[in-house]
Design a protein around this motif. Structure first.
Motif, mmCIF file in Angstrom:
data_model
loop_
_atom_site.group_PDB
_atom_site.id
_atom_site.type_symbol
_atom_site.label_atom_id
_atom_site.label_comp_id
_atom_site.label_asym_id
_atom_site.label_seq_id
_atom_site.Cartn_x
_atom_site.Cartn_y
_atom_site.Cartn_z
ATOM 1 N N ARG A 33 -7.955 1.437 -4.157
ATOM 2 C CA ARG A 33 -7.263 1.908 -3.131
ATOM 3 C C ARG A 33 -5.685 1.289 -2.970
ATOM 4 O O ARG A 33 -4.844 1.904 -2.823
ATOM 5 C CB ARG A 33 -8.001 1.971 -1.910
ATOM 6 C CG ARG A 33 -9.107 2.953 -1.533
ATOM 7 C CD ARG A 33 -9.734 2.568 -0.508
ATOM 8 N NE ARG A 33 -8.921 2.985 0.625
ATOM 9 C CZ ARG A 33 -9.579 2.863 2.091
ATOM 10 N NH1 ARG A 33 -10.761 2.290 2.436
ATOM 11 N NH2 ARG A 33 -8.922 3.046 3.006
ATOM 12 N N ASP A 36 -3.811 2.463 -5.985
ATOM 13 C CA ASP A 36 -3.103 3.710 -5.802
ATOM 14 C C ASP A 36 -1.969 3.694 -4.917
ATOM 15 O O ASP A 36 -0.855 4.334 -4.981
ATOM 16 C CB ASP A 36 -4.226 4.595 -5.095
ATOM 17 C CG ASP A 36 -5.175 5.065 -6.246
ATOM 18 O OD1 ASP A 36 -5.174 5.108 -7.256
ATOM 19 O OD2 ASP A 36 -6.483 5.650 -5.392
ATOM 20 N N ALA A 37 -2.159 3.090 -3.793
ATOM 21 C CA ALA A 37 -0.860 2.598 -2.758
ATOM 22 C C ALA A 37 0.146 2.172 -3.406
ATOM 23 O O ALA A 37 1.404 2.461 -3.289
ATOM 24 C CB ALA A 37 -1.344 2.115 -1.427
ATOM 25 N N CYS A 39 1.195 2.055 -6.540
ATOM 26 C CA CYS A 39 1.565 3.052 -7.411
ATOM 27 C C CYS A 39 2.587 4.161 -6.731
ATOM 28 O O CYS A 39 3.655 4.472 -7.032
ATOM 29 C CB CYS A 39 0.691 3.830 -8.392
ATOM 30 S SG CYS A 39 0.009 2.705 -9.662
ATOM 31 N N ARG A 40 2.037 4.437 -5.622
ATOM 32 C CA ARG A 40 2.861 5.437 -4.676
ATOM 33 C C ARG A 40 4.199 4.616 -4.275
ATOM 34 O O ARG A 40 5.096 5.298 -4.106
ATOM 35 C CB ARG A 40 2.207 5.967 -3.365
ATOM 36 C CG ARG A 40 1.156 7.087 -3.908
ATOM 37 C CD ARG A 40 0.396 7.654 -2.478
ATOM 38 N NE ARG A 40 -0.191 6.754 -1.679
ATOM 39 C CZ ARG A 40 -1.432 6.413 -1.877
ATOM 40 N NH1 ARG A 40 -2.126 6.834 -2.860
ATOM 41 N NH2 ARG A 40 -2.087 5.575 -0.854
ATOM 42 N N GLU A 41 4.118 3.412 -3.813
ATOM 43 C CA GLU A 41 5.019 2.749 -3.448
ATOM 44 C C GLU A 41 5.915 2.379 -4.563
ATOM 45 O O GLU A 41 7.381 2.663 -4.679
ATOM 46 C CB GLU A 41 4.566 1.205 -2.856
ATOM 47 C CG GLU A 41 6.022 0.395 -2.425
ATOM 48 C CD GLU A 41 6.477 0.750 -1.097
ATOM 49 O OE1 GLU A 41 7.317 0.231 -0.651
ATOM 50 O OE2 GLU A 41 5.611 1.381 -0.370
ATOM 51 N N GLU A 43 6.531 4.465 -7.172
ATOM 52 C CA GLU A 43 7.288 5.875 -7.328
ATOM 53 C C GLU A 43 8.390 6.064 -6.240
ATOM 54 O O GLU A 43 9.423 6.562 -6.656
ATOM 55 C CB GLU A 43 6.151 6.799 -7.348
ATOM 56 C CG GLU A 43 5.446 6.743 -8.634
ATOM 57 C CD GLU A 43 4.043 7.454 -8.459
ATOM 58 O OE1 GLU A 43 3.782 8.197 -7.172
ATOM 59 O OE2 GLU A 43 3.248 7.838 -9.327
ATOM 60 N N LEU A 44 8.060 5.793 -4.984
ATOM 61 C CA LEU A 44 8.977 5.913 -3.791
ATOM 62 C C LEU A 44 10.297 5.082 -4.125
ATOM 63 O O LEU A 44 11.512 5.303 -3.710
ATOM 64 C CB LEU A 44 8.475 5.458 -2.555
ATOM 65 C CG LEU A 44 7.567 6.711 -2.044
ATOM 66 C CD1 LEU A 44 6.602 6.084 -0.817
ATOM 67 C CD2 LEU A 44 8.082 7.890 -1.716
ATOM 68 N N GLN A 74 -3.751 1.937 -15.059
ATOM 69 C CA GLN A 74 -2.991 2.821 -14.085
ATOM 70 C C GLN A 74 -1.734 2.019 -13.599
ATOM 71 O O GLN A 74 -0.684 2.831 -13.371
ATOM 72 C CB GLN A 74 -3.899 3.047 -12.816
ATOM 73 C CG GLN A 74 -3.166 3.986 -11.489
ATOM 74 C CD GLN A 74 -4.136 3.972 -10.468
ATOM 75 O OE1 GLN A 74 -5.311 3.312 -10.549
ATOM 76 N NE2 GLN A 74 -3.576 4.588 -9.519
ATOM 77 N N CYS A 78 2.104 3.429 -14.685
ATOM 78 C CA CYS A 78 3.106 3.804 -13.384
ATOM 79 C C CYS A 78 4.331 3.176 -13.441
ATOM 80 O O CYS A 78 5.156 3.887 -13.406
ATOM 81 C CB CYS A 78 2.202 3.668 -11.986
ATOM 82 S SG CYS A 78 3.302 3.818 -10.727
ATOM 83 N N CYS A 82 8.106 4.799 -14.277
ATOM 84 C CA CYS A 82 9.172 4.731 -13.063
ATOM 85 C C CYS A 82 10.298 3.653 -13.321
ATOM 86 O O CYS A 82 11.340 4.015 -12.555
ATOM 87 C CB CYS A 82 8.541 4.179 -11.934
ATOM 88 S SG CYS A 82 7.233 5.341 -11.249
#
Length: 102
Positions: A33, A36-37, A39-41, A43-44, A74, A78, A82
């Motif tokens: 988890r 996952d978070a 990687c979202r950060e 990307e942002l 992963q 990412c 990015c």
């Protein structure tokens, strides 16, 4: 312009008395988890570097080598998607010898 990226992975098998960094001993489910978070950060925030190239990537902690190989893969996928890297960047990941196999 060039930049470096440092990522903190806060997971350890146990807390060391001498360590001042945030870390936890949470399970593999939490580790997934977190990645996952993370990687979202990434990307942002990827656009915040503009046209800068990455010359070094440091992944420390905690003990990043405690992550399951799929999480490490992963994360690297990412980051490489990015950010733009200079040729031959310095890439460092902290590892505990007990977590690494040949």
């Amino acid at each position: 312009m060039i930049a470096g990226v440092s990522i903190h992975i806060p997971f350890c098998r146990r807390r060391c008395k001498y360590c001042d960094f945030y870390s936890t001993t949470l399970s593999t489910g939490w580790q997934r988890r977190y990645v996952d978070a993370l990687c979202r950060e990434v990307e942002l925030r990827a656009g915040e570097l503009g046209s800068q190239y990455i010359h070094s990537l440091y992944i420390g902690g905690g003990t990043p080598s405690i992550l399951p190989p799929s999480c490490v893969s992963q994360l690297f996928d990412c980051i490489s998607r990015c950010f733009a890297f200079l040729p031959g960047p310095e890439v460092t990941i902290e590892a505990n010898p007990d977590d690494v196999s040949s």
